[in-house]
Scaffold this motif. Structure first.
Motif, mmCIF file in Angstrom:
data_model
loop_
_atom_site.group_PDB
_atom_site.id
_atom_site.type_symbol
_atom_site.label_atom_id
_atom_site.label_comp_id
_atom_site.label_asym_id
_atom_site.label_seq_id
_atom_site.Cartn_x
_atom_site.Cartn_y
_atom_site.Cartn_z
ATOM 1 N N ALA A 123 -51.748 -8.676 -1.927
ATOM 2 C CA ALA A 123 -51.895 -9.756 -2.910
ATOM 3 C C ALA A 123 -53.303 -9.774 -3.503
ATOM 4 O O ALA A 123 -53.476 -10.075 -4.701
ATOM 5 C CB ALA A 123 -51.579 -11.094 -2.253
ATOM 6 N N LYS A 124 -54.307 -9.449 -2.718
ATOM 7 C CA LYS A 124 -55.675 -9.399 -3.230
ATOM 8 C C LYS A 124 -55.851 -8.253 -4.218
ATOM 9 O O LYS A 124 -56.524 -8.401 -5.248
ATOM 10 C CB LYS A 124 -56.650 -9.262 -2.060
ATOM 11 C CG LYS A 124 -58.111 -9.273 -2.475
ATOM 12 C CD LYS A 124 -59.014 -9.174 -1.254
ATOM 13 C CE LYS A 124 -60.485 -9.171 -1.675
ATOM 14 N NZ LYS A 124 -61.370 -9.044 -0.480
ATOM 15 N N ASP A 125 -55.240 -7.099 -3.933
ATOM 16 C CA ASP A 125 -55.341 -5.963 -4.850
ATOM 17 C C ASP A 125 -54.647 -6.241 -6.172
ATOM 18 O O ASP A 125 -55.075 -5.739 -7.226
ATOM 19 C CB ASP A 125 -54.747 -4.708 -4.196
ATOM 20 C CG ASP A 125 -55.529 -4.277 -2.961
ATOM 21 O OD1 ASP A 125 -56.709 -4.682 -2.843
ATOM 22 O OD2 ASP A 125 -54.945 -3.577 -2.098
ATOM 23 N N LEU A 126 -53.574 -7.043 -6.150
ATOM 24 C CA LEU A 126 -52.874 -7.391 -7.385
ATOM 25 C C LEU A 126 -53.553 -8.522 -8.143
ATOM 26 O O LEU A 126 -53.122 -8.853 -9.254
ATOM 27 C CB LEU A 126 -51.424 -7.783 -7.069
ATOM 28 C CG LEU A 126 -50.533 -6.662 -6.509
ATOM 29 C CD1 LEU A 126 -49.152 -7.199 -6.167
ATOM 30 C CD2 LEU A 126 -50.424 -5.515 -7.499
ATOM 31 N N GLY A 127 -54.604 -9.120 -7.566
ATOM 32 C CA GLY A 127 -55.340 -10.182 -8.250
ATOM 33 C C GLY A 127 -54.614 -11.504 -8.318
ATOM 34 O O GLY A 127 -54.824 -12.276 -9.270
ATOM 35 N N LEU A 128 -53.757 -11.796 -7.361
ATOM 36 C CA LEU A 128 -53.003 -13.043 -7.350
ATOM 37 C C LEU A 128 -53.806 -14.140 -6.644
ATOM 38 O O LEU A 128 -54.369 -13.921 -5.566
ATOM 39 C CB LEU A 128 -51.662 -12.844 -6.639
ATOM 40 C CG LEU A 128 -50.721 -11.804 -7.261
ATOM 41 C CD1 LEU A 128 -49.454 -11.673 -6.441
ATOM 42 C CD2 LEU A 128 -50.385 -12.178 -8.700
ATOM 43 N N GLN A 129 -53.852 -15.330 -7.253
ATOM 44 C CA GLN A 129 -54.554 -16.472 -6.684
ATOM 45 C C GLN A 129 -53.629 -17.207 -5.728
ATOM 46 O O GLN A 129 -53.071 -18.263 -6.039
ATOM 47 C CB GLN A 129 -55.048 -17.402 -7.800
ATOM 48 C CG GLN A 129 -56.018 -16.759 -8.767
ATOM 49 C CD GLN A 129 -57.306 -16.328 -8.088
ATOM 50 O OE1 GLN A 129 -57.774 -16.975 -7.136
ATOM 51 N NE2 GLN A 129 -57.887 -15.245 -8.565
ATOM 52 N N MET A 130 -53.443 -16.654 -4.538
ATOM 53 C CA MET A 130 -52.551 -17.226 -3.549
ATOM 54 C C MET A 130 -53.032 -16.809 -2.164
ATOM 55 O O MET A 130 -53.788 -15.842 -2.017
ATOM 56 C CB MET A 130 -51.107 -16.750 -3.769
ATOM 57 C CG MET A 130 -50.947 -15.246 -3.710
ATOM 58 S SD MET A 130 -49.288 -14.666 -4.077
ATOM 59 C CE MET A 130 -48.370 -15.365 -2.732
ATOM 60 N N ARG A 176 -49.148 -22.124 -10.514
ATOM 61 C CA ARG A 176 -47.933 -21.302 -10.506
ATOM 62 C C ARG A 176 -48.331 -19.828 -10.470
ATOM 63 O O ARG A 176 -49.198 -19.387 -11.230
ATOM 64 C CB ARG A 176 -47.093 -21.608 -11.740
ATOM 65 C CG ARG A 176 -45.728 -20.943 -11.723
ATOM 66 C CD ARG A 176 -44.930 -21.337 -12.950
ATOM 67 N NE ARG A 176 -43.608 -20.739 -12.950
ATOM 68 C CZ ARG A 176 -42.545 -21.261 -12.369
ATOM 69 N NH1 ARG A 176 -42.656 -22.411 -11.714
ATOM 70 N NH2 ARG A 176 -41.372 -20.664 -12.425
ATOM 71 N N VAL A 177 -47.661 -19.049 -9.589
ATOM 72 C CA VAL A 177 -48.007 -17.647 -9.383
ATOM 73 C C VAL A 177 -46.801 -16.780 -9.754
ATOM 74 O O VAL A 177 -45.667 -17.067 -9.346
ATOM 75 C CB VAL A 177 -48.420 -17.383 -7.918
ATOM 76 C CG1 VAL A 177 -48.771 -15.910 -7.721
ATOM 77 C CG2 VAL A 177 -49.590 -18.274 -7.533
ATOM 78 N N ASP A 178 -47.046 -15.742 -10.529
ATOM 79 C CA ASP A 178 -46.012 -14.767 -10.865
ATOM 80 C C ASP A 178 -46.080 -13.634 -9.839
ATOM 81 O O ASP A 178 -46.909 -12.722 -9.928
ATOM 82 C CB ASP A 178 -46.249 -14.232 -12.284
ATOM 83 C CG ASP A 178 -45.125 -13.301 -12.737
ATOM 84 O OD1 ASP A 178 -44.121 -13.201 -12.006
ATOM 85 O OD2 ASP A 178 -45.275 -12.662 -13.802
ATOM 86 N N PHE A 179 -45.199 -13.719 -8.835
ATOM 87 C CA PHE A 179 -45.248 -12.749 -7.739
ATOM 88 C C PHE A 179 -44.097 -11.747 -7.815
ATOM 89 O O PHE A 179 -43.688 -11.186 -6.792
ATOM 90 C CB PHE A 179 -45.210 -13.470 -6.381
ATOM 91 C CG PHE A 179 -44.182 -14.550 -6.278
ATOM 92 C CD1 PHE A 179 -42.838 -14.240 -6.083
ATOM 93 C CD2 PHE A 179 -44.547 -15.879 -6.370
ATOM 94 C CE1 PHE A 179 -41.891 -15.223 -5.971
ATOM 95 C CE2 PHE A 179 -43.599 -16.873 -6.267
ATOM 96 C CZ PHE A 179 -42.266 -16.549 -6.065
ATOM 97 N N ARG A 180 -43.585 -11.476 -9.003
ATOM 98 C CA ARG A 180 -42.507 -10.500 -9.129
ATOM 99 C C ARG A 180 -42.979 -9.096 -8.753
ATOM 100 O O ARG A 180 -42.269 -8.360 -8.056
ATOM 101 C CB ARG A 180 -41.960 -10.521 -10.556
ATOM 102 C CG ARG A 180 -41.166 -11.791 -10.886
ATOM 103 C CD ARG A 180 -40.711 -11.806 -12.315
ATOM 104 N NE ARG A 180 -41.862 -11.930 -13.222
ATOM 105 C CZ ARG A 180 -41.735 -12.011 -14.556
ATOM 106 N NH1 ARG A 180 -40.529 -11.989 -15.125
ATOM 107 N NH2 ARG A 180 -42.807 -12.125 -15.308
#
Length: 449
Positions: free
Chosen positions: A138-145, A168-172
């Protein structure tokens, strides 16, 4: 009550109604000994990892008791959980869970076999490593979660990822990467800070285990108005719990405070007596007492009375009557508390005043000037004192000549102690040097004729 050693507890002695079973959100089954309790319904409550619970139908009429490990229906496959409640109380718990659809209630397959237990333990051993690796993805994809926990299904075919996010997070894309990495079915479930604290567990400021990790199943919103009603200091550090949110226990007694506050007098009402007017200073809701002050801004002449007495005085003021004092017997209440005799004393009187040493004066060049008496200064003071005490008419002796001016510019300061007074600054022609002896008297001026 008879205790027996069973296999469904980690504390040796156990009774089905009150066993802790090392599980969270345990419910005390106070209807366990009632005849026909298990026959009333086929619903059972099954708990999984941490605070996740489910409700299932015992369609096969298996003799289930609290603490049994069972295999239940899941999508896909099956899951392994522990029975935590049976009988009539399951219906009450079902209402709290807000499960209105019958499709949400699945069925119990069987009591778990040793093969099911081995597969379950193998899946649980992979949870921690999966959580650490998924956080890096998730860190490599730059997601704030933040992925807080991972739970594998009992058969190892599905993994539930619990995450926390402010927006809201787009985790697709994240689901695709996780599925390719771990080769299981991925389910993402968002939780809040309170749910995370319940899953992790811990000890609260009261010294007991967190309520969200022991018995609370639903979280109600908590506001600062609950603290104001209970006269609690609005200190964020004291009002916040382990989850950095307002403590859930602030709502436990707020209803009692609201009910008790209705019997207290209003803050804006002034009590009028024959001696003075009294303003509300503070109130104790649980004790039913109020404290009044003669000054609106500060504490002055405080009087503590009951809420009933305050309401009685308010009714008297409405009729135009004024009591002699706030107390019921009409006398001023005496303060029975011990008095501190040194309350108004100044303790600085015990401090010794330090005498500052005078610093020697400095000359223009910076060297300090000596304060020691000069040579001969004591003799001159004695001579001056003797002259002041001499009778009138007695000739003056011992007067010093200072700096007699010479024509060539030189000065002579050698004057004896017994020398009489001479005219100061006698001017002589250039080249002559006149020295004055120790016993020499002053020469009379020459006659002009």
């Amino acid at each position: 009550m008879q205790f027996k050693i069973t296999r469904d507890t980690d504390r040796g002695l156990h009774h089905y109604a009150c066993g802790r079973q090392n599980m969270q959100l345990n419910t005390y089954d106070w209807l366990y000994d009632v005849p026909g309790n298990d026959e009333d319904t086929d619903l059972v409550e099954v708990q999984f990892k941490n605070t996740r619970k489910g409700y299932y139908h015992n369609v096969n009429n298996i003799d289930l008791h609290k603490g049994d490990i069972v295999a239940v229906e899941a999508s896909p496959g099956h899951d392994i959980g522990t029975v935590t409640l049976t009988g009539r109380l399951v219906k009450l718990q079902l209402k709290k869970a807000n499960l209105k659809s019958a499709d949400d209630i699945k069925r119990v397959y069987r009591i778990a076999k040793p093969v099911d237990i081995d597969k379950y333990n193998e899946a649980k051993s992979r949870e921690h490593g999966t959580m650490i690796q998924s956080r890096q993805i998730a860190k490599d994809l730059g997601l704030q979660m933040k992925i807080g926990d991972v739970e594998y299904q009992g058969d190892g075919n599905k993994a539930i990822f619990y995450y926390i996010a402010d927006e809201r997070v787009d985790f697709r894309q994240l689901i695709k990467v996780l599925a390719d990495t771990f080769h299981v079915r991925i389910e993402m479930k968002q939780i809040g800070a309170r749910q995370e604290a319940g899953r992790i567990g811990g000890t609260g400021p009261c010294g007991r285990e967190l309520c969200c990790a022991t018995w609370m199943k639903n979280f109600v919103s908590v506001s600062t108005n609950a603290a104001r009603i209970q006269d609690i200091s609005l200190n964020p550090q004291k009002l916040a719990g382990m989850c950095a949110k307002l403590k859930c226990c602030l709502n436990y007694e707020v209803d009692d405070y609201v009910e008790a506050s209705r019997k207290m007098p209003a803050r804006d009402i002034v009590l009028q007596t024959l001696d003075s007017d009294y303003y509300l200073f503070k109130s104790d809701i649980l004790a039913g007492t109020v404290v009044y002050s003669t000054d609106k801004g500060i504490a002055a002449n405080l009087e503590e009375i009951t809420a009933e007495r305050a309401r009685a005085i308010i009714e008297m003021n409405k009729r135009g009557e004024k009591p002699e004092s706030l107390t019921e017997d009409g006398t001023v209440k005496q303060d029975t508390r011990p008095r501190d005799l040194l309350a108004d004393a100044d303790i600085s009187r015990f401090d010794k005043a330090r005498k500052r040493k005078k610093k020697p004066a400095k000359r223009q060049g910076g060297a300090p000037v000596s304060t020691a008496p000069r040579k001969g200064e004591g003799q001159r003071r004695n001579n001056q004192q003797r002259r002041n005490n001499r009778p009138e008419g007695e000739p003056t002796q011992g007067v010093h000549l200072s700096q007699v001016h010479q024509p060539n510019g030189s000065t002579n300061n050698s004057v004896g102690a017994a020398e009489t007074a001479a005219p100061p600054k006698v001017h002589q022609p250039k080249g002559n040097n006149s020295s004055v002896g120790a016993a020499e008297t002053a020469a009379p001026p020459k006659d002009a004729h």
